[in-house]
Motif scaffolding. Structure first.
Motif, PDB file in Angstrom:
ATOM      1  N   CYS A   1       0.699  -1.267  -0.038  1.00  0.00           N
ATOM      2  CA  CYS A   1      -0.165   0.082   0.052  1.00  0.00           C
ATOM      3  C   CYS A   1       0.991   1.264  -0.043  1.00  0.00           C
ATOM      4  O   CYS A   1       1.730   1.390   0.926  1.00  0.00           O
ATOM      5  N   PRO A   2       0.699   2.109  -0.977  1.00  0.00           N
ATOM      6  CA  PRO A   2       1.544   3.398  -0.993  1.00  0.00           C
ATOM      7  C   PRO A   2       1.260   4.132   0.194  1.00  0.00           C
ATOM      8  O   PRO A   2       0.249   4.400   0.789  1.00  0.00           O
ATOM      9  N   ILE A   3       2.384   4.653   0.663  1.00  0.00           N
ATOM     10  CA  ILE A   3       2.278   5.321   2.003  1.00  0.00           C
ATOM     11  C   ILE A   3       1.688   6.793   1.801  1.00  0.00           C
ATOM     12  O   ILE A   3       1.288   7.717   2.856  1.00  0.00           O
ATOM     13  N   ASP A   4       1.583   7.338   0.458  1.00  0.00           N
ATOM     14  CA  ASP A   4       1.154   8.707   0.082  1.00  0.00           C
ATOM     15  C   ASP A   4       0.642   8.387  -1.207  1.00  0.00           C
ATOM     16  O   ASP A   4       0.722   7.497  -1.861  1.00  0.00           O
TER      17      ASP A   4
ATOM     18  N   ASP B   1       1.033  10.039  -4.068  1.00  0.00           N
ATOM     19  CA  ASP B   1       1.978  10.658  -5.167  1.00  0.00           C
ATOM     20  C   ASP B   1       1.715   9.751  -6.317  1.00  0.00           C
ATOM     21  O   ASP B   1       1.930   8.565  -5.783  1.00  0.00           O
ATOM     22  N   LEU B   2       1.919  10.021  -7.285  1.00  0.00           N
ATOM     23  CA  LEU B   2       1.727   9.138  -8.539  1.00  0.00           C
ATOM     24  C   LEU B   2       2.922   8.216  -8.536  1.00  0.00           C
ATOM     25  O   LEU B   2       2.723   6.945  -8.502  1.00  0.00           O
ATOM     26  N   GLU B   3       4.078   8.440  -8.227  1.00  0.00           N
ATOM     27  CA  GLU B   3       5.076   7.619  -8.492  1.00  0.00           C
ATOM     28  C   GLU B   3       5.169   6.855  -7.168  1.00  0.00           C
ATOM     29  O   GLU B   3       5.631   5.376  -7.179  1.00  0.00           O
ATOM     30  N   THR B   4       4.700   6.991  -5.779  1.00  0.00           N
ATOM     31  CA  THR B   4       4.543   5.981  -4.748  1.00  0.00           C
ATOM     32  C   THR B   4       3.430   5.055  -5.343  1.00  0.00           C
ATOM     33  O   THR B   4       3.843   3.900  -4.727  1.00  0.00           O
TER      34      THR B   4
ATOM     35  N   ARG C   1       8.088   5.739  -1.839  1.00  0.00           N
ATOM     36  CA  ARG C   1       8.120   5.997  -3.157  1.00  0.00           C
ATOM     37  C   ARG C   1       9.618   5.397  -3.746  1.00  0.00           C
ATOM     38  O   ARG C   1       9.767   5.397  -4.929  1.00  0.00           O
ATOM     39  N   ASP C   2      10.384   5.138  -2.750  1.00  0.00           N
ATOM     40  CA  ASP C   2      11.444   4.294  -3.459  1.00  0.00           C
ATOM     41  C   ASP C   2      11.141   2.741  -3.552  1.00  0.00           C
ATOM     42  O   ASP C   2      11.793   1.713  -3.671  1.00  0.00           O
ATOM     43  N   GLY C   3      10.029   2.263  -3.107  1.00  0.00           N
ATOM     44  CA  GLY C   3       9.555   0.998  -3.366  1.00  0.00           C
ATOM     45  C   GLY C   3      10.104   0.155  -2.071  1.00  0.00           C
ATOM     46  O   GLY C   3      10.420  -1.011  -2.217  1.00  0.00           O
ATOM     47  N   LYS C   4      10.119   0.839  -1.044  1.00  0.00           N
ATOM     48  CA  LYS C   4      10.808   0.084   0.263  1.00  0.00           C
ATOM     49  C   LYS C   4       9.927   0.198   1.152  1.00  0.00           C
ATOM     50  O   LYS C   4       8.930   1.120   1.463  1.00  0.00           O
ATOM     51  N   VAL C   5       9.698  -0.959   2.363  1.00  0.00           N
ATOM     52  CA  VAL C   5       8.804  -0.976   3.278  1.00  0.00           C
ATOM     53  C   VAL C   5       9.614  -0.350   4.407  1.00  0.00           C
ATOM     54  O   VAL C   5      10.543  -0.334   4.834  1.00  0.00           O
ATOM     55  N   PRO C   6       8.861   1.013   4.665  1.00  0.00           N
ATOM     56  CA  PRO C   6       9.520   1.858   5.887  1.00  0.00           C
ATOM     57  C   PRO C   6       9.716   1.101   7.194  1.00  0.00           C
ATOM     58  O   PRO C   6       9.287  -0.001   7.694  1.00  0.00           O
ATOM     59  N   ASP C   7      11.039   1.214   7.829  1.00  0.00           N
ATOM     60  CA  ASP C   7      11.512   0.459   8.621  1.00  0.00           C
ATOM     61  C   ASP C   7      10.718   0.779  10.093  1.00  0.00           C
ATOM     62  O   ASP C   7      11.436   1.528  11.301  1.00  0.00           O
ATOM     63  N   ILE C   8       9.398   0.445  10.145  1.00  0.00           N
ATOM     64  CA  ILE C   8       8.716   0.704  11.315  1.00  0.00           C
ATOM     65  C   ILE C   8       8.111  -0.700  11.862  1.00  0.00           C
ATOM     66  O   ILE C   8       7.855  -1.472  10.834  1.00  0.00           O
ATOM     67  N   ALA C   9       7.856  -0.748  12.984  1.00  0.00           N
ATOM     68  CA  ALA C   9       7.237  -2.073  13.586  1.00  0.00           C
ATOM     69  C   ALA C   9       5.867  -1.997  13.023  1.00  0.00           C
ATOM     70  O   ALA C   9       4.909  -1.045  13.770  1.00  0.00           O
ATOM     71  N   LEU C  10       5.239  -3.002  12.326  1.00  0.00           N
ATOM     72  CA  LEU C  10       4.012  -2.963  11.628  1.00  0.00           C
ATOM     73  C   LEU C  10       3.273  -3.615  12.724  1.00  0.00           C
ATOM     74  O   LEU C  10       3.589  -4.241  13.669  1.00  0.00           O
TER      75      LEU C  10
END
Ligand code: BGC
Length: 447
Positions: free
Chosen positions: A229-232, A234-237, A311-320
């Motif tokens: 799921c895109p975190i924002d 933005d079209l790129e994300t 937007r870089d295609g990475k999963v943010p480093d947060i505890a989900l």
């Protein structure tokens, strides 16, 4: 958002289950064994040695269960037929008592205003067919055709909605080293690719069998997917998330959306399939492609898991946030999943499974309080309704599951039900989430 604003026509709120997980009566009334009956009796294969011998005893208690569904207010019930209960050897001789059971269940549902959504295959391959090579046998699509024709002939006068295969990805998981699903044996990549192809051909043959026997049948297959799921917005994300969702990664035979759905909706495996598996994949003829892409009516999808992507295609480093099985809880999965699927495949969507496992217990007041599940269903369905309000053609939502049941090799520990089941007394107790789902359905129906 206010769900009352949604268009009202043709949206089904349902609950789901699968034969092996709830029926019990594993060796009664002429039923043949399935690979799950056999595997769960092998020492060490399931948690605490739990089996499907009794589970919820739904086979004997289906009337009570349908009554609970009717009180809940659902208009759809997705269940699966146990192939070996109706065809003990997988082909050939029909077991009359098995047919009667499903026939009675269907009548009971219809009398209570509940549409049956019938799944042909929810993983319980007849053992006799497994002994002939199971999904590796080139005859497997024909076995499935025979079985689907029988189902169409016996139940097609009352059932309109059909799901051919449940999660073929997880059928393949049972063919990997350490895979918990039956038969839990290690197959080569080559064999697994053959099994995938035979499963897809079997799907195509089942669609044909149902078209031949059930005028007006509405058919699809139900794979599962985890949704980036895109975190924002933005079209790129968004594009990164879309790309990830439909990526065909090397050696990913389990998580891929495209591997299972492109051949059905777009007429062929993704091009990467032919690159990655050159020399390993089976021969794929133009007739196979045509068979597999025999037109279907729905894009069914089981969605539990989502995860954020930047937007870089990475999963943010947060505890989900996670559930008890360590699956990330990310409600936007029911917004982006249907949206992406609809864009790519252009078919009406039904969420055929979504739910939360918990270790629910009966409390001192003899009730099952499960606020996490109430929150889960509310937040996930809110996202689904949002996508629907924006024009994604979503026709339904099925909560998994109506009852606590046998969670396959994990046994009775993870409870997904809206209804608590005491596995000693088999007593059913609706949980708080049952009453909240009832409320949600009523809110939706309000003029
Ligand atoms: C399956 C169900 C299972 C549920 C929860 C899905 O993968 O179709 O049979 O119980 O998820 O794990």
């Amino acid at each position: 958002m206010n769900t009352n604003q949604l268009p009202k026509e043709e949206f089904v709120f349902g609950v789901a289950s699968a034969a092996f997980q709830i029926e019990g009566a594993a060796r009664e009334d002429g039923k043949g064994e399935s690979i799950w009956d056999v595997m769960t009796h092998e020492p060490g294969k399931t948690k605490r040695g739990n089996t499907g011998d009794i589970t919820c005893d739904h086979y004997h208690r289906y009337r009570e269960d349908v009554r609970l569904m009717a009180q809940l207010g659902v208009t759809g019930y997705r269940f699966s037929v146990s192939w070996s209960r109706v065809l003990p050897n997988g082909t050939g001789e029909v077991n009359r008592a098995g047919i009667d059971f499903y026939s009675n269940l269907i009548d009971e549902l219809l009398q209570n205003g509940i549409q049956p959504y019938l799944t042909l295959y929810h993983w319980d391959l007849p053992q006799k067919l497994f002994e002939k090579g199971g999904w590796l046998n080139p005859d497997a699509p024909e076995w499935f055709y025979e079985y689907a024709r029988l189902i169409g002939q016996r139940f097609g006068d009352r059932v309109r909605y059909f799901i051919t295969l449940n999660e073929p990805n997880n059928v393949i998981e049972g063919m990997t080293q350490g895979g918990g699903n039956a038969p839990a044996l290690a197959y080569t990549v080559k064999d697994r690719l053959t099994a995938i192809h035979n499963l897809l051909k079997a799907h195509g043959r089942a669609v044909q069998a149902l078209r031949e026997t059930v005028p007006g049948a509405l058919i699809g297959m139900a794979p599962c997917s985890a949704v980036p799921c895109p975190i924002d917005t933005d079209l790129e994300t968004v594009e990164q998330a879309r790309k990830r969702y439909f990526a065909t990664a090397p050696n990913d035979l389990l998580g891929s959306v495209t591997l299972y759905s492109d051949p059905i909706f777009l007429g062929d495996y993704p091009k990467e399939y032919y690159e990655y598996y050159r020399g390993l994949h089976p021969e794929i003829t133009p007739e196979d492609r045509k068979l597999i892409s025999t037109p279907v009516d729905f894009c069914y999808q089981n969605i539990y898991v989502g995860f954020p992507l930047d937007r870089d295609g990475k999963v943010p480093d947060i505890a989900l946030p996670e559930n008890m099985l360590s699956w990330p809880i990310w409600p936007e999965a029911l917004y982006w999943g249907p949206k992406f699927l609809y864009e790519r495949y252009q078919k009406p969507i039904i969420i055929t499974e979504n739910g939360l496992p918990n270790a629910d217990n009966l409390c001192k007041d003899a009730k099952a309080h499960d606020p996490e599940r109430i929150d889960f269903v509310r937040r996930y369905t809110q996202q689904l309704f949002l996508a629907r309000a924006e024009g994604v053609d979503i026709r339904g939502y099925f909560y998994w599951s109506i009852l606590d049941n046998l969670e396959w090799e994990l046994g009775f520990g993870p409870r997904f039900g809206l209804i608590h089941v005491d596995f000693h007394t088999l007593k059913r107790t609706p949980k708080d989430s049952y009453y909240d789902y009832q409320k949600l359905i009523q809110e939706y129906r309000k003029p």
